[in-house]
Write a protein that holds these residues in place. Structure first.
Motif, short mmCIF file in Angstrom:
data_model
loop_
_atom_site.label_atom_id
_atom_site.label_comp_id
_atom_site.label_asym_id
_atom_site.label_seq_id
_atom_site.Cartn_x
_atom_site.Cartn_y
_atom_site.Cartn_z
N MET A 245 0.84 -1.20 0.00
CA MET A 245 0.00 0.00 0.00
C MET A 245 0.87 1.25 0.00
O MET A 245 1.90 1.31 0.68
N VAL A 246 0.46 2.24 -0.78
CA VAL A 246 1.17 3.52 -0.88
C VAL A 246 0.16 4.63 -0.62
O VAL A 246 -0.93 4.63 -1.18
N ILE A 247 0.55 5.55 0.23
CA ILE A 247 -0.29 6.72 0.54
C ILE A 247 0.51 7.98 0.24
O ILE A 247 1.66 8.12 0.67
N GLY A 248 -0.11 8.88 -0.49
CA GLY A 248 0.51 10.16 -0.79
C GLY A 248 -0.32 11.31 -0.25
O GLY A 248 -1.53 11.39 -0.52
N ASN A 249 0.29 12.17 0.53
CA ASN A 249 -0.36 13.38 1.03
C ASN A 249 0.27 14.60 0.37
O ASN A 249 1.50 14.67 0.24
N TYR A 250 -0.56 15.54 -0.03
CA TYR A 250 -0.03 16.72 -0.70
C TYR A 250 -0.84 17.95 -0.28
O TYR A 250 -1.99 17.85 0.15
N ARG A 251 -0.23 19.10 -0.45
CA ARG A 251 -0.90 20.38 -0.28
C ARG A 251 -0.24 21.37 -1.23
O ARG A 251 0.96 21.27 -1.52
N THR A 252 -1.01 22.31 -1.71
CA THR A 252 -0.52 23.24 -2.72
C THR A 252 -0.50 24.67 -2.19
O THR A 252 -1.29 25.05 -1.32
N GLN A 253 0.44 25.45 -2.72
CA GLN A 253 0.55 26.86 -2.40
C GLN A 253 0.70 27.64 -3.70
O GLN A 253 1.48 27.24 -4.59
N LEU A 254 -0.02 28.74 -3.82
CA LEU A 254 0.01 29.56 -5.02
C LEU A 254 0.87 30.80 -4.75
O LEU A 254 0.77 31.42 -3.69
N TYR A 255 1.71 31.14 -5.74
CA TYR A 255 2.61 32.28 -5.56
C TYR A 255 1.84 33.60 -5.68
O TYR A 255 1.13 33.84 -6.65
N ASP A 256 1.98 34.44 -4.65
CA ASP A 256 1.35 35.76 -4.63
C ASP A 256 2.38 36.79 -5.09
O ASP A 256 3.36 37.06 -4.38
N LYS A 257 2.17 37.37 -6.27
CA LYS A 257 3.13 38.32 -6.82
C LYS A 257 3.21 39.60 -6.01
O LYS A 257 4.26 40.25 -5.95
N GLN A 258 2.11 40.01 -5.39
CA GLN A 258 2.12 41.23 -4.60
C GLN A 258 2.92 41.06 -3.31
O GLN A 258 3.73 41.91 -2.95
N ARG A 259 2.68 39.96 -2.62
CA ARG A 259 3.42 39.69 -1.39
C ARG A 259 4.76 39.03 -1.63
O ARG A 259 5.59 38.93 -0.73
N GLU A 260 4.96 38.52 -2.87
CA GLU A 260 6.19 37.84 -3.25
C GLU A 260 6.47 36.64 -2.34
O GLU A 260 7.58 36.44 -1.86
N GLU A 261 5.44 35.86 -2.10
CA GLU A 261 5.59 34.65 -1.31
C GLU A 261 4.45 33.70 -1.66
O GLU A 261 3.47 34.07 -2.30
N TYR A 262 4.61 32.45 -1.25
CA TYR A 262 3.61 31.43 -1.54
C TYR A 262 2.54 31.43 -0.44
O TYR A 262 2.85 31.42 0.75
N GLN A 263 1.27 31.44 -0.88
CA GLN A 263 0.13 31.42 0.00
C GLN A 263 -0.68 30.15 -0.24
O GLN A 263 -0.63 29.56 -1.32
N PRO A 264 -1.44 29.69 0.77
CA PRO A 264 -2.28 28.49 0.56
C PRO A 264 -3.22 28.69 -0.63
O PRO A 264 -3.84 29.74 -0.78
N ALA A 265 -3.29 27.68 -1.47
CA ALA A 265 -4.12 27.77 -2.68
C ALA A 265 -5.60 27.75 -2.31
O ALA A 265 -6.01 27.18 -1.30
N THR A 266 -6.39 28.38 -3.14
CA THR A 266 -7.83 28.40 -2.93
C THR A 266 -8.44 27.05 -3.26
O THR A 266 -7.86 26.26 -4.03
N PRO A 267 -9.61 26.73 -2.73
CA PRO A 267 -10.24 25.43 -2.99
C PRO A 267 -10.52 25.17 -4.47
O PRO A 267 -10.65 24.03 -4.89
N GLY A 268 -10.62 26.22 -5.29
CA GLY A 268 -10.92 26.01 -6.70
C GLY A 268 -9.78 25.40 -7.48
O GLY A 268 -9.99 24.91 -8.59
N LEU A 269 -8.57 25.44 -6.91
CA LEU A 269 -7.41 24.88 -7.59
C LEU A 269 -7.24 23.43 -7.19
O LEU A 269 -7.14 23.12 -6.01
#
Length: 235
Positions: free
Chosen positions: A59-83
């Motif tokens: 059995m193999v389990i993969g956990n992931y989470r995504t972050q979207l780059y915010d150009k204004q803040r110049e850092e990665y923020q948690p991605a919105t549920p739509g992505l």
């Protein structure tokens, strides 16, 4: 690609012979618990694939989470549920064993039925999410293989196991995983041996063919020279 977390192990084996054996066995069990945690960046239409060598019936389990780059803040923020992320897994025979659309954060699970290299690919549904167009996405991925993928706290609560029973079960499953790894290594060794023998046979037959061709050319040259000398009445 960068590692999300690292670990360094320093081990010494003092004491009696039995103590050395027990420590070595526990160290082997620790290495049997395989897990890979990392993060990587993908573009709008980019796909990232990973190769994982997995024994059969594992059995193999993969956990992931995504972050979207915010150009204004110049850092990665948690991605919105739509992505979302699309996950596709192929076995060594290139058969798709998992193909599913997930959200911006989630977990995927599959069980291998064929030993060998499994391909795990992820890409975003950016064509449906205009805000991500032309941006970068950071994906944190944690892949757990074998008994290390089990949630023993959940198992203990479900089966009402004591701490000792849970530890024994964990050790049993670790030993079973070690046996699977050993069987997989034997299978790889057998495949390598068959490939080596097949290559040696091909080399042997190619050498024999080359020798026959050289002998045939030599005989033909001798007969041709003999015919030439006879035609010139030199023989």
């Amino acid at each position: 690609m960068a590692a999300e977390q690292g670990m360094r192990v320093v081990c010494t084996l003092p004491g009696t012979g039995l103590d050395r054996v027990m420590r070595a066995f526990l160290l082997l069990l620790w290495f049997a618990a395989r897990g890979n945690a990392l993060y990587f960046h993908i573009g709008e239409t980019e796909k990232k694939c990973f190769i994982e060598e997995i024994p059969d019936e594992t059995m193999v389990i993969g956990n992931y989470r995504t972050q979207l780059y915010d150009k204004q803040r110049e850092e990665y923020q948690p991605a919105t549920p739509g992505l979302g992320m699309f996950v596709e897994v192929k076995d060594p025979e290139d058969k798709v064993i998992l193909a599913r659309q997930y959200g911006s954060e989630g977990r995927f699970t599959f069980t291998s039925h064929t030993p060998g290299e499994h391909q795990i690919c992820l890409h975003s549904n950016s064509t449906k999410f205009s805000l991500f167009a032309g941006g970068m996405l950071r994906v944190h991925l944690d892949i757990q293989v074998g008994e290390h993928a089990n949630d023993y706290a959940e198992i203990a609560a479900k089966d009402k196991l004591s701490e000792l029973q849970l530890r024994v079960r964990q050790l049993v499953e670790q030993v079973e995983q070690i046996q699977k790894e050993q069987n997989y290594q034997r299978w790889r060794e057998e495949r390598f041996r068959q490939t080596s023998e097949s290559t040696n046979q091909r080399v042997l037959w190619w050498s024999i063919l080359q020798t026959l061709i050289l002998v045939a050319i030599g005989v033909w040259q001798m007969r041709h020279l003999k015919s030439f000398f006879e035609a010139k009445k030199l023989v």
